[in-house]
Design a protein around this motif. Structure first.
Motif, short mmCIF file in Angstrom:
data_model
loop_
_atom_site.label_atom_id
_atom_site.label_comp_id
_atom_site.label_asym_id
_atom_site.label_seq_id
_atom_site.Cartn_x
_atom_site.Cartn_y
_atom_site.Cartn_z
N UNK A 125 0.88 -1.14 0.09
CA UNK A 125 0.13 0.01 0.02
C UNK A 125 0.84 1.34 -0.01
N UNK A 126 1.87 1.31 0.87
CA UNK A 126 2.94 2.27 0.73
C UNK A 126 3.51 2.62 -0.54
N UNK A 127 3.80 1.61 -1.43
CA UNK A 127 4.29 1.76 -2.70
C UNK A 127 3.37 2.25 -3.69
N UNK A 128 2.06 1.66 -3.49
CA UNK A 128 0.94 2.30 -4.38
C UNK A 128 0.79 3.70 -4.30
N UNK A 129 0.62 4.17 -2.99
CA UNK A 129 0.47 5.53 -2.74
C UNK A 129 1.77 6.11 -2.25
N UNK A 130 2.64 6.65 -3.01
CA UNK A 130 4.12 7.15 -2.78
C UNK A 130 4.02 8.40 -1.99
#
Length: 728
Positions: A125-130
């Motif tokens: 999720x962190x990588x998807x919403x940078x």
């Protein structure tokens, strides 16, 4: 010679004592050699006082706090510490609600064992919403910017090189109050600079790489084309917007409570509340988070993320502020360019020295007066000191409230007090035998650029000058004689000083040289002493800025019952003689020549056309690619025989004209062309169409009047359109 030596020796003694007082006061208050906690605490308390005295700014905030409170713990079914899946859901729901950046002011400590499925989902999720920023923390072994010891994950198991993060540590002063903020730290072990939490959030907000940090240059932090003034060598002062809860808050439970999660209340009452996605009252639909920076942090005192801060409140117990709110203040102030500038140490030195000298000389002078009313003299001396202390307090307070400018208060106050004590001691030691030293001093006001030129070329101090092409500037207040007769002299001086100060600052801002004041008139020039290839354009820009500034000031003056000043400006470019002119003991850096006289004539010629800024053809030729101007006339000014083409400066090309203005200039130019061609009827039609757009335009009215006259009484065949100006 003997009679002269005593005053000189006395004056040098005053200078020496004042310099000693200055160095002594600065040594006590500026931490050069050592730090005295009582004085340091006094200065810090005076900073807090200024925060309390100013009004809290009211504006929409760009930052919203999602808080974790004691109510959150009881509302959610899972017990603290919550499963990481809560934070995954939190990020996803915040994205759905339109959050632009998410900053999580929570430390996720390393966990023993292998990485769980929930951890992997959170990382995904962190990588998807940078634009999510994590918090890292360091131990207190830092020295200024540099960390001596730190682990690579900074206490947070989700931090790695691909994740945005910042350090949440907040530096405190000796009284444990958080007034300052460090924009970055240097990790000596990894040889890299790490942004602090607020700066990492701003990196995401401005779509910058996470490793971007503020650059420390020329006494300020430079970040994303913003200049953040230094408070000390490592930090800037936080400009608090108010006490805790100034920024809007949303409870974390209200974000998590969507249709897929059952809260304790929902379980108890058997009804779905869904405070996040309920279409009637859900956070998802009320737009509170749309395009906002969201800071997630604790507002539960038991989490120990609560600090002493310096907001605008009076009760000490109300000065506590949660870390998330402190970060919100830092972020908002940088977005708003709302910074507190601290007085430089050099300026503080001169202020302390000036106050020391002033206080010592004045009180020593009072004490040297021989009179039977010596008690009154002492009372007057004490009153003087109290007045100085009040002025220091009042001026510091106003500068902080009105200009976000922070001055030292303890060092000037100490300088006044110690100077008074020194004067008293010296007066008793010398049995008050000193005489008042009166020495005439002369000075001249010069632009800093002149000083730089004279430092580089001392030979320019000789009398005489050199020929240069410059642009000269003349301004005058309309109907000044009538204004001066209608108000009291002291009120006239007040508004005139305010006007001259405002206009002079604009001249200096545009690198002009102030020549002189002649009553209400201002004379300035560009292109000397330092060469400026764009001196004509600089003068035009300054003239436009002056008129705009007066438009801003007139409503204030009207409200204060002051006259609404209007000015006329004349600008000419040409060759002049420029240099130091006068006698051996008194001279001025000025300009003379026909080009100077023409500039003065153009200022006066505005009366004939009811215009604000008139420029010569030579000035227009240099600046035409950067200005909007219209030709006014072919003039023969008083004292001349050859005509010159003059223009009205309308504006700058960097400020686009409105459609009406463009149409007006087009019609006006068409009318002037037909006027010169003796096509009077067509000229009148064009000028009338221009007047339809701006009915009060006097040049159009003037040309209609002339065209009517020439239509009935045509000019001679050799008529060239020249108008002879009879007056100066």
């Amino acid at each position: 010679m003997q009679r002269r030596s005593n005053p000189i020796r006395f004056f040098l003694l005053q200078i020496s004592i004042s310099l000693f007082v200055t160095l002594f006061v600065l040594a006590l208050t500026q931490d050069f050699l050592f730090e005295l906690p009582p004085l340091k605490n006094a200065e810090l308390s005076l900073i807090d006082l200024r925060f309390r005295k100013r009004d809290v700014p009211r504006k929409e905030k760009d930052v919203v706090i999602v808080n974790i409170s004691s109510d959150s713990y009881t509302a959610l079914p899972a017990r603290w510490p919550w499963p990481i899946s809560y934070y995954t859901k939190l990020i996803k729901n915040l994205r759905r609600a339109g959050a632009k950046v998410i900053g999580i002011d929570i430390i996720f400590p390393p966990s023993p064992g292998t990485t769980t499925k929930e951890d992997l989902e959170f990382k995904k999720t962190l990588s998807e919403f940078s634009y999510t920023v994590l918090a890292g923390k360091v131990k207190s072994e830092e020295t200024k910017f540099t960390l001596k010891q730190a682990d690579q994950s900074y206490g947070n198991r989700f931090i790695d090189k691909n994740i945005r993060f910042g350090i949440v540590n907040l530096p405190s002063d000796i009284d444990e109050v958080r007034r300052r903020y460090m924009p970055f730290i240097y990790d000596e072990n990894q040889n890299l600079r790490i942004p602090t939490f607020s700066m990492a959030v701003l990196n995401a907000y401005y779509n910058l790489e996470n490793n971007i940090t503020a650059e420390l240059q020329e006494g300020a932090f430079h970040y994303n084309q913003k200049t953040i003034p230094l408070y000390d060598n490592t930090s800037f002062l936080i400009n608090y917007y108010g006490p805790d809860s100034t920024f809007p808050r949303v409870d974390i439970a209200d974000i998590l409570d969507d249709s897929t999660l059952t809260t304790v209340d929902e379980e108890t009452y058997g009804t779905q509340i869904n405070t996040f996605d309920n279409p009637e009252y859900g956070v998802l639909h009320d737009k509170i988070l749309t395009n906002k920076i969201v800071i997630i942090g604790s507002t539960d005192p038991e989490d120990k993320d609560l600090f002493l801060a310096a907001p605008s409140i009076k009760r000490l117990e109300d000065r506590m502020m949660y870390g998330a709110e402190i970060h919100a203040n830092v972020i908002q102030s940088i977005i708003d360019n709302n910074f507190i500038r601290r007085q430089s140490q050099l300026l503080n030195f001169f202020i302390v020295f000036g106050l020391s000298l002033f206080t010592y000389v004045l009180t020593a002078g009072l004490k040297s007066i021989r009179t039977k009313y010596s008690v009154l003299i002492e009372i007057l001396g004490v009153a003087l000191i109290l007045s100085e202390l009040f002025i220091i307090y009042w001026a510091s307070l106003q500068l902080f409230i009105e200009q976000n400018y922070l001055t030292d208060m303890t060092s000037p106050a100490l300088a006044v007090i110690i100077s008074y004590v020194s004067s008293t001691i010296y007066s008793y030691v010398s049995e008050r035998r000193q005489k008042i030293l009166i020495k005439g001093m002369f000075s001249q006001y010069v632009n800093p650029t002149i000083v730089d030129e004279l430092v580089a070329h001392p030979e320019k101090l000789r009398l005489g000058g050199e020929r240069k092409e410059v642009t000269v500037f003349f301004s005058d207040i309309e109907n000044f004689t009538q204004i001066s007769e209608s108000i009291q002299p002291e009120n006239l001086v007040t508004i005139l000083n305010e006007y001259l100060s405002e206009m002079t600052s604009i001249i200096i801002e545009h690198n002009g040289t102030l020549d002189k004041y002649e009553g209400d008139a201002i004379v300035a020039f560009w292109g000397a002493p330092l060469p400026q290839t764009d001196h004509a354009l600089r003068a035009c820009r300054a003239a436009v800025r002056m008129q705009r500034r007066l438009e801003e000031l007139r409503p204030q003056w009207k409200q204060q019952g002051k006259p609404e000043l209007k000015i006329r400006i004349g600008i000419n470019t040409g060759e002049v003689v420029v240099g130091n002119m006068g006698g051996a003991n008194r001279f001025d850096y000025t300009v003379i020549g026909d080009s100077v006289n023409l500039g003065s004539r153009l200022e006066g010629a505005n009366k004939q056309y009811k215009t604000k800024i008139m420029i010569s053809e030579s000035t227009y030729r240099y600046a035409k690619d950067f200005i909007y101007a219209r030709e006014l006339d072919l003039l023969v000014v008083a004292g001349k025989t050859e005509p010159i083409r003059v223009y009205e400066l309308v504006g700058l090309t960097e400020e686009k004209l409105s459609h009406n203005q463009e149409q007006f200039l087009r019609m006006y130019t068409k009318g002037l062309t037909h006027y010169r061609q003796r096509d009077w009827q067509t000229a009148i039609g064009a000028f009338e169409r221009a007047l339809d757009l701006f009915p009060d335009d006097y040049p159009c009215q003037l040309y209609i009047e002339r065209s009517d006259l020439y239509r009935s009484s045509p000019p001679p065949e050799d008529w060239n359109g020249v108008f002879i100006l009879k007056t100066k």
